[in-house]
Design a protein around this motif. Structure first.
Motif, PDB file in Angstrom:
ATOM      1  N   CYS A   1       0.831  -1.209   0.000  1.00 42.33           N
ATOM      2  CA  CYS A   1       0.000   0.000   0.000  1.00 42.33           C
ATOM      3  C   CYS A   1       0.864   1.256   0.000  1.00 42.33           C
ATOM      4  O   CYS A   1       1.773   1.397   0.804  1.00 42.33           O
ATOM      5  CB  CYS A   1      -0.920  -0.005   1.220  1.00 42.33           C
ATOM      6  SG  CYS A   1      -1.845   1.522   1.411  1.00 42.33           S
ATOM      7  N   VAL A   2       0.560   2.168  -0.929  1.00 40.84           N
ATOM      8  CA  VAL A   2       1.317   3.426  -1.000  1.00 40.84           C
ATOM      9  C   VAL A   2       0.529   4.607  -0.441  1.00 40.84           C
ATOM     10  O   VAL A   2       0.973   5.747  -0.487  1.00 40.84           O
ATOM     11  CB  VAL A   2       1.768   3.740  -2.449  1.00 40.84           C
ATOM     12  CG1 VAL A   2       2.731   2.676  -2.948  1.00 40.84           C
ATOM     13  CG2 VAL A   2       0.556   3.868  -3.379  1.00 40.84           C
ATOM     14  N   GLY A   3      -0.641   4.331   0.041  1.00 43.32           N
ATOM     15  CA  GLY A   3      -1.406   5.374   0.730  1.00 43.32           C
ATOM     16  C   GLY A   3      -2.049   6.401  -0.178  1.00 43.32           C
ATOM     17  O   GLY A   3      -2.287   7.537   0.226  1.00 43.32           O
ATOM     18  N   CYS A   4      -2.390   6.018  -1.416  1.00 41.81           N
ATOM     19  CA  CYS A   4      -2.932   6.995  -2.357  1.00 41.81           C
ATOM     20  C   CYS A   4      -4.402   7.326  -2.094  1.00 41.81           C
ATOM     21  O   CYS A   4      -4.918   8.313  -2.590  1.00 41.81           O
ATOM     22  CB  CYS A   4      -2.787   6.493  -3.787  1.00 41.81           C
ATOM     23  SG  CYS A   4      -3.854   5.059  -4.113  1.00 41.81           S
ATOM     24  N   ALA A   5      -5.074   6.482  -1.310  1.00 38.90           N
ATOM     25  CA  ALA A   5      -6.464   6.714  -0.893  1.00 38.90           C
ATOM     26  C   ALA A   5      -7.474   6.604  -2.032  1.00 38.90           C
ATOM     27  O   ALA A   5      -8.614   7.035  -1.885  1.00 38.90           O
ATOM     28  CB  ALA A   5      -6.620   8.045  -0.162  1.00 38.90           C
ATOM     29  N   MET A   6      -7.089   5.993  -3.159  1.00 43.87           N
ATOM     30  CA  MET A   6      -8.063   5.758  -4.237  1.00 43.87           C
ATOM     31  C   MET A   6      -9.195   4.858  -3.718  1.00 43.87           C
ATOM     32  O   MET A   6     -10.375   5.088  -3.969  1.00 43.87           O
ATOM     33  CB  MET A   6      -7.384   5.067  -5.434  1.00 43.87           C
ATOM     34  CG  MET A   6      -6.600   5.986  -6.335  1.00 43.87           C
ATOM     35  SD  MET A   6      -7.590   7.353  -6.958  1.00 43.87           S
ATOM     36  CE  MET A   6      -8.664   6.491  -8.104  1.00 43.87           C
ATOM     37  N   CYS A   7      -8.806   3.811  -2.991  1.00 39.81           N
ATOM     38  CA  CYS A   7      -9.796   2.866  -2.471  1.00 39.81           C
ATOM     39  C   CYS A   7     -10.780   3.553  -1.530  1.00 39.81           C
ATOM     40  O   CYS A   7     -11.971   3.260  -1.519  1.00 39.81           O
ATOM     41  CB  CYS A   7      -9.094   1.712  -1.755  1.00 39.81           C
ATOM     42  SG  CYS A   7      -8.005   2.273  -0.429  1.00 39.81           S
ATOM     43  N   VAL A   8     -10.230   4.505  -0.744  1.00 35.84           N
ATOM     44  CA  VAL A   8     -11.078   5.236   0.200  1.00 35.84           C
ATOM     45  C   VAL A   8     -12.187   5.946  -0.556  1.00 35.84           C
ATOM     46  O   VAL A   8     -13.345   5.947  -0.157  1.00 35.84           O
ATOM     47  CB  VAL A   8     -10.234   6.258   1.005  1.00 35.84           C
ATOM     48  CG1 VAL A   8     -11.117   7.095   1.928  1.00 35.84           C
ATOM     49  CG2 VAL A   8      -9.139   5.552   1.795  1.00 35.84           C
TER      50      VAL A   8
ATOM     51  N   LYS B   1      -1.082   4.917   5.034  1.00 35.28           N
ATOM     52  CA  LYS B   1      -1.597   3.632   4.535  1.00 35.28           C
ATOM     53  C   LYS B   1      -3.113   3.625   4.634  1.00 35.28           C
ATOM     54  O   LYS B   1      -3.694   4.429   5.356  1.00 35.28           O
ATOM     55  CB  LYS B   1      -1.075   2.477   5.414  1.00 35.28           C
ATOM     56  CG  LYS B   1       0.433   2.364   5.517  1.00 35.28           C
ATOM     57  CD  LYS B   1       1.000   1.529   4.402  1.00 35.28           C
ATOM     58  CE  LYS B   1       2.529   1.433   4.546  1.00 35.28           C
ATOM     59  NZ  LYS B   1       3.149   0.763   3.403  1.00 35.28           N
ATOM     60  N   ALA B   2      -3.706   2.682   3.944  1.00 40.04           N
ATOM     61  CA  ALA B   2      -5.149   2.484   4.115  1.00 40.04           C
ATOM     62  C   ALA B   2      -5.382   1.570   5.322  1.00 40.04           C
ATOM     63  O   ALA B   2      -4.524   0.770   5.678  1.00 40.04           O
ATOM     64  CB  ALA B   2      -5.729   1.834   2.867  1.00 40.04           C
ATOM     65  N   ILE B   3      -6.541   1.754   5.949  1.00 34.80           N
ATOM     66  CA  ILE B   3      -6.954   0.821   7.006  1.00 34.80           C
ATOM     67  C   ILE B   3      -8.245   0.178   6.540  1.00 34.80           C
ATOM     68  O   ILE B   3      -9.216   0.874   6.245  1.00 34.80           O
ATOM     69  CB  ILE B   3      -7.201   1.542   8.344  1.00 34.80           C
ATOM     70  CG1 ILE B   3      -5.910   2.177   8.857  1.00 34.80           C
ATOM     71  CG2 ILE B   3      -7.779   0.571   9.373  1.00 34.80           C
ATOM     72  CD1 ILE B   3      -6.111   3.025  10.102  1.00 34.80           C
ATOM     73  N   LEU B   4      -8.247  -1.142   6.404  1.00 34.97           N
ATOM     74  CA  LEU B   4      -9.514  -1.795   6.101  1.00 34.97           C
ATOM     75  C   LEU B   4      -9.577  -3.163   6.756  1.00 34.97           C
ATOM     76  O   LEU B   4      -8.572  -3.696   7.220  1.00 34.97           O
ATOM     77  CB  LEU B   4      -9.774  -1.878   4.602  1.00 34.97           C
ATOM     78  CG  LEU B   4      -9.026  -2.914   3.790  1.00 34.97           C
ATOM     79  CD1 LEU B   4      -9.800  -3.179   2.515  1.00 34.97           C
ATOM     80  CD2 LEU B   4      -7.645  -2.410   3.453  1.00 34.97           C
ATOM     81  N   CYS B   5     -10.766  -3.651   6.798  1.00 34.53           N
ATOM     82  CA  CYS B   5     -11.017  -4.919   7.466  1.00 34.53           C
ATOM     83  C   CYS B   5     -10.251  -6.043   6.773  1.00 34.53           C
ATOM     84  O   CYS B   5     -10.340  -6.197   5.555  1.00 34.53           O
ATOM     85  CB  CYS B   5     -12.521  -5.194   7.417  1.00 34.53           C
ATOM     86  SG  CYS B   5     -12.963  -6.817   8.042  1.00 34.53           S
TER      87      CYS B   5
END
Ligand code: SF4
Ligand code: SF4
Ligand code: SF4
Lengths: 123, 623
Positions: free
Chosen positions: A58-65, A81-85
């Motif tokens: 994860c590069v922390g780009c927040a696209m997924c967010v 980073k992203a945080i997800l389940c």
């Protein structure tokens, strides 16, 4: 670190309007987050239906967010980073299910896929 | 040998609103060790910082918002903080515990305790983020009620913030205005919101930050799961989670001890029974990390009611209509006031009018029990400080103007109207408990019930360390009962956990000293023994007493309302019971002795030196 803003489940509350919304990963059949992740940090395990997260990639780009329709991914500004389940792979029971005192959240395997069942705002 | 604190820390921000400055300090480890956090650390600071005889509504007063030692750790029901100040309602100790979601957020934002002094030049907000406090303009928010300000702050500062706020009552310095969070959670007692208003402070916003470290998250989570199982097995926890505190209404009503018609009666309608209330409830909700979820979302756009509300805004005002009582509950919360004092002060005025002690010249027209529209009007006029409401807004301090200078018809102690809807003429331990409570007539300092439960004698001996009299009307050994409960509640308030899962609060099980020590030690790698926690408990009780001693409290102030002595209860099981003056004072004397206070209820000087020693690194030299 104790800090509930960096949990994989976020509860949005509006006491004036009188509701709670539980932002938790619903394990979409065709997950937008996986499609959006250019770093291949997110992958779909087709056998189990689980969305797997490789934190190292994860590069922390927040696209997924931004694309998650259920608000289920939290950006961790400090870690970048992203945080997800991650469905607590390796635990007997997901930590959220073990902690819940009302039975509002459970983790069950269904015939075709692993599905998270949650009761939303209940009367 | 002192115990280790491990990773346990406590950081304070000292805000001077007059100067517009903020200073930061780590609370000295010796002080943290001696007072833990929450209510304990708050009184340690207040005693040290406040000069005696300060006007509570002047810039010299200090308002402390302090999170508990376990607040936000994820321990069961650990979402709480204490608001501590000199009370404008009593001119003594104002200290109130509050749930909701603010306290954990404040801690995650990097500050454990806010110490606020001075007065801002114009309405202001404190914003806490990443360990830093900034003072911001709040002129646009001034005048908003509790619902409006909660919505506005979330819109302007982001949906993930948490805030404490005051409503119009706090702005207008109503002496029983609360500091609130959300739309119902309140640091309810003693007028903490009026102090905030006097400082021109509309809100504190916690916006998030670094969080804090837990020693070994996996084993701490495992301990919490174990405790969750233990606690959710309890009957009391189950019932509280289903119908909340109104369950106590029926019990008091059956006994003939529900304060009715300003305590002229002691039984009322069953329209306020928990099951009836429940028909007006949308769902049960909770505070942060709570495994009980005792709070109601009602169907009239609000949260609540609690037992105190149905008692004091219902039976005590003779308002029986369930929906109307809930509407009054929502209104009082919206305006940001303490339901207990609102109910107590209103019923006082109604009886004075009934007796012809006051008349239309001050009330502006007839006022009678059972009139919902009148109650609604008066509540609004109190919050706005208009007309007769302006008189009532001064609580017990309106006694002269209400022609009842001795407060003969106000159910209050030390100037604080009694919060418990339970009439204390029957259960003598309750009577002693509200008399010795450090903030005035209040049941959340002790409310001992265990000795009258049908528990095995060995268990009772284990709980109280002595054989106690099980007869609720007996005066004997009740000092032991009260002190035992006062002690453990001062710990639960200092670690930031809700009383509803504390041993002694209607249950002989739940969390005891060994659980609190396990939790502190597992969360932070600290090493608190049970005996050390018991010593903390005694310190908190003694220092609060030393504080009110310094403000003038002696034996005569530990006095019950006149009616409790002079008028026997009229109804139910408790019919004919009252409190005997001589026996009460003997009981009080035994209580002082047990506490090692002098005959006048004063904490000895040598003890005060001991209590303040942690501020000097443990040395008792400088006093
Ligand atoms: S994170 Fe969001 S988009 Fe991805 S699977 Fe879960 S719910 Fe769907
Ligand atoms: S934040 Fe991480 S997981 Fe999300 S899309 Fe970007 S790289 Fe992928
Ligand atoms: S038991 Fe009630 S008051 Fe206590 S933390 Fe839970 S919801 Fe809040």
């Amino acid at each position: 670190m104790a800090d509930d803003s960096r949990g994989a489940i976020q509860i949005f509350r509006d006491p004036v309007a009188g509701f709670e919304y539980q932002a938790v990963c619903r394990l979409c059949e065709d997950p937008e987050c996986v499609a959006a992740c250019m770093a291949v940090a997110l992958t779909l395990d087709r056998k189990t239906g689980q969305v797997l997260f490789d934190r190292n990639r994860c590069v922390g780009c927040a696209m997924c967010v931004m694309v998650c329709p259920h608000n289920a991914i939290v950006p961790d500004r400090r870690a970048g980073k992203a945080i997800l389940c991650d469905q607590c792979v390796g635990r007997d029971k997901p930590a959220c299910v073990a902690a819940c005192s009302t039975g509002a959240i459970d983790f069950v395997e269904t015939d075709d896929a692993v599905t998270k069942e949650m009761a939303g705002t209940r009367k | 040998m002192s115990n280790s604190l491990g990773k346990m820390r406590s950081r304070a921000a000292v805000v001077d609103l007059t100067a517009g400055t903020v200073a930061y300090e780590d609370t000295p480890p010796e002080v943290v060790r001696s007072y833990l956090g929450g209510r304990g650390l708050n009184i340690a600071y207040l005693y040290k910082m406040l000069q005696p005889n300060v006007d509570p509504l002047s810039p010299d007063n200090v308002l402390i918002l302090g999170t508990g030692a376990l607040t936000g750790t994820g321990a069961p029901n650990s979402g709480r903080f204490n608001a501590t100040t000199k009370s404008p309602e009593t001119n003594l100790l104002g200290d109130a515990n509050c749930g909701g979601f603010f306290a954990p957020k404040l801690r995650y934002s990097g500050i454990d305790r806010l110490i606020i002094k001075g007065r801002a030049r114009h309405p202001s907000i404190l914003k806490v983020e990443d360990g830093t406090v900034t003072i911001e303009d709040a002129r646009a928010y001034w005048g908003m009620d509790i619902y409006e300000i909660d919505t506005a702050l979330h819109n302007d500062y982001g949906q993930s913030i948490e805030a404490v706020t005051i409503g119009p009552a706090g702005e207008n310095m109503v002496r029983f205005a609360c500091v609130m969070t959300g739309i119902k959670n309140a640091a309810g007692r003693g007028g903490t919101g009026a102090v905030m208003g006097s400082k021109n402070l509309k809100a504190v916003v916690a916006a998030g930050g670094p969080g804090f470290e837990i020693q070994d998250p996996d084993s701490f989570v495992a301990l919490n799961e174990e405790l969750k199982k233990y606690l959710t097995n309890s009957m009391v926890v189950k019932v509280l989670g289903r119908v909340g505190t109104p369950l106590l209404y029926e019990v008091s009503n059956h006994l003939g001890t529900i304060r009715t018609r300003n305590s002229q009666d002691s039984q009322f309608e069953d329209t306020l029974n928990a099951e009836v209330i429940h028909e007006h409830i949308d769902k049960m909700i909770s505070c942060h990390s709570c495994i009980v979820h005792c709070r109601h979302r009602n169907t009239y756009k609000g949260e609540g009611p609690e037992y105190t509300t149905v008692g004091l805004l219902g039976a005590n005002l003779c308002i029986a209509d369930t929906a109307n009582v809930i509407r009054l509950n929502n209104l009082v919360n919206r305006l940001g006031m303490d339901v207990s004092s609102v109910g107590g002060v209103l019923s006082w005025a109604l009886e004075l009018y009934q007796r012809g002690i006051i008349d239309d010249s001050i009330t502006g027209g007839p006022i009678e029990f059972g009139d919902y529209d009148l109650a609604d009007r008066l509540i609004r006029s109190i919050a706005a400080r208009e007309g007769f409401g302006d008189v009532l807004a001064d609580s017990s301090q309106a006694a002269e103007r209400l022609n009842d200078p001795e407060c003969n018809y106000l159910t209050a102690i030390k100037g604080l109207p009694q919060s418990d809807p339970h009439d204390c003429r029957y259960i003598k331990a309750f009577a002693l408990g509200i008399a010795t409570a450090s903030r005035g007539a209040d049941h959340l300092r002790s409310r001992p019930t265990l000795e009258v439960f049908d528990l095995p004698p060995e268990l009772l001996r284990e709980i109280y360390g002595a054989d106690v009299d099980r007869d609720p009307t007996s005066y004997l050994t009740k000092e032991i009962v009260v002190a035992t409960h006062e002690n453990i509640y001062s710990i639960v308030d200092s670690v930031g956990i809700c009383k509803f899962i504390c041993h002694g609060f209607n249950s002989p099980k739940l969390l005891k000293y060994d659980h609190f020590s396990q939790l502190l030690n597992a969360a932070f790698g600290a090493s608190f023994s049970i005996d050390e926690l018991k010593a903390v408990a005694r310190r908190v009780v003694d220092l609060e007493r030393a504080f009110i001693n310094r403000e003038g409290v002696r034996r005569p102030q530990d006095m019950l309302p006149r009616r409790y002595f002079d008028e026997p209860l009229p109804h139910g099981v408790a019919k004919g019971h009252h409190v005997d003056r001589d026996k009460f004072f003997e009981m009080l004397g035994r209580y002082y002795k047990l506490r090692q206070w002098d005959e006048d209820g004063m904490v000895p000087k040598s003890r005060i030196v001991e209590l303040m020693a942690p501020w000097n690194g443990g040395k008792e030299a400088a006093s």
